[in-house]
Scaffold this active site. Structure first.
Site, PDB file in Angstrom:
ATOM      1  CG  ASP A 139       7.313   5.649   6.467  1.00 23.71           C
ATOM      2  OD1 ASP A 139       8.136   6.335   5.862  1.00 23.71           O
ATOM      3  OD2 ASP A 139       7.491   4.452   6.726  1.00 23.71           O
ATOM      4  CD  GLU A 162      13.181   4.554   3.321  1.00 21.93           C
ATOM      5  OE1 GLU A 162      13.923   4.399   4.304  1.00 21.93           O
ATOM      6  OE2 GLU A 162      11.983   4.177   3.307  1.00 21.93           O
ATOM      7  CD  GLU A 163       9.127   2.328   3.531  1.00 24.09           C
ATOM      8  OE1 GLU A 163       9.799   1.480   4.157  1.00 24.09           O
ATOM      9  OE2 GLU A 163       8.567   3.294   4.074  1.00 24.09           O
TER      10      GLU A 163
HETATM   11 ZN   LIG Z   1       9.918   6.107   5.564  1.00 24.31          ZN
END
Ligand SMILES: [Zn+2]
Length: 323
Positions: free
Chosen positions: A79, A110-111
């Site tokens: 990830d 994104e996180e």
């Molecule tokens: Zn991710």
């Protein structure tokens, strides 16, 4: 993986990716998202129709990479830095086979709030792109749906008083506990396709001292949406009434993605950048690794799954380009 890139600190890994892709012969643009965060956008010609995409930030803490014969361990293994590697290998393989209407899109943040995806959505190449294959750990299954995420805070106010004289105050903690208990007892609407709506009371804060009636308390809640936001928000408002304030932090609704014959398919419970990239064409979602180890100290990816992902991306892109 060994360049730390916890959300907010993606500059170095962005520069590394730019230099690497340029050395392979890609045209690379850095799209500034903040003073030290850049999306990386790469392509081979002026008409990329399919983009492979994921994010270059990670959750904290940074964990350096290690490996054995089977697995790669460390932050970003699945990830999503392993996914970046498999996408670049797929893109290079496609290029070798004469396919050049392809691009790569790597976003920051994104996180956190997906500020990278939101900026990328306004990039001029978005309009030309027909399909966006996003990568998140789906165990190499084609995700045909992903739940939404509705993040909010519930803030209760009370009145401070000496704890020996509780009748002189009003406990915000007790108010909040009552509300949270009502939320736990509530059945939120489910959906046949997306599944069950789930609620996580992730944080609770409040109070000043053991001997003070607490004047303020708040809880942070993440709801995995399987319906639109509106009916869930209406239920919450009904529960909370005037007992507390609801502060919405962010919301992305559930998304359906393209189904393609010949691929293992499933609905995933997590949210991706996809809801923030509507201008990039029809979304698809596939990536190596398991979401169950992402965000943990034991994050890993199987090397053979990364290799399988390369083949899957190659097949997927070729299928999309011939439709
Ligand atoms: Zn991710």
């Amino acid at each position: 993986m060994n360049i730390p890139s916890v959300s907010g600190d993606e500059q170095a890994v962005g520069f590394y990716l730019r230099d690497y892709l340029e050395s392979l012969g890609w045209t690379v643009e850095l799209q500034a998202v903040s003073a030290n965060q850049n999306n990386v956008i790469a392509y081979l010609n002026d008409t990329p129709r399919v983009f492979l995409s994921t994010h270059i930030d990670t959750v904290p803490p940074f964990i350096a990479a290690t490996e054995d014969d089977e697995k790669i361990y460390g932050r970003g293994a699945c990830d999503a830095k392993g996914i970046i590697a498999s996408q670049i290998f797929a893109a290079e393989e496609l290029r070798k086979q004469g396919v050049s209407d392809i691009g790569l899109l790597y976003t920051v943040d994104e996180e956190q709030g997906s500020s990278g995806a939101k900026a990328a959505n306004l990039h001029p190449l978005a309009d030309r792109c027909e399909f966006l294959i996003n990568g998140e750990p789906t165990d190499n299954d084609l995700a045909i749906g992903s739940k939404g995420t509705f993040r909010l805070r519930i803030i209760a106010e009370g009145k401070a008083a000496h704890s020996a004289y509780p009748e002189m105050g009003e406990s915000a903690v007790e108010k909040l506990l009552d509300i949270l208990q009502d939320i736990r007892r509530t059945k939120f609407p489910d959906d046949d396709f997306f599944g069950e709506t789930t609620v996580n009371i992730g944080t609770i804060e409040g109070g000043l001292a053991l001997n003070v009636i607490p004047p303020r308390a708040e809880a942070g809640i993440a709801i995995r949406l399987t319906t639109k936001r509106a009916p869930v928000e209406a239920l919450l408002e009904e529960i909370v009434e005037d007992r507390a304030k609801i502060e919405v932090l962010s919301c992305s609704e559930p998304v359906k993605m393209l189904e393609i014959e010949g691929f293992r398919q499933k609905v995933v419970r997590f949210t991706t950048d996809i809801p923030h990239l509507p201008n990039w064409g029809t979304p698809l979602l596939l990536g190596a690794g398991s979401i169950l180890v992402a965000h943990t100290k034991d994050e890993f990816v199987l090397k053979k799954d990364l290799e399988t992902a390369v083949d899957l991306y190659v097949n997927l892109v070729k299928k999309l380009l011939t439709t």
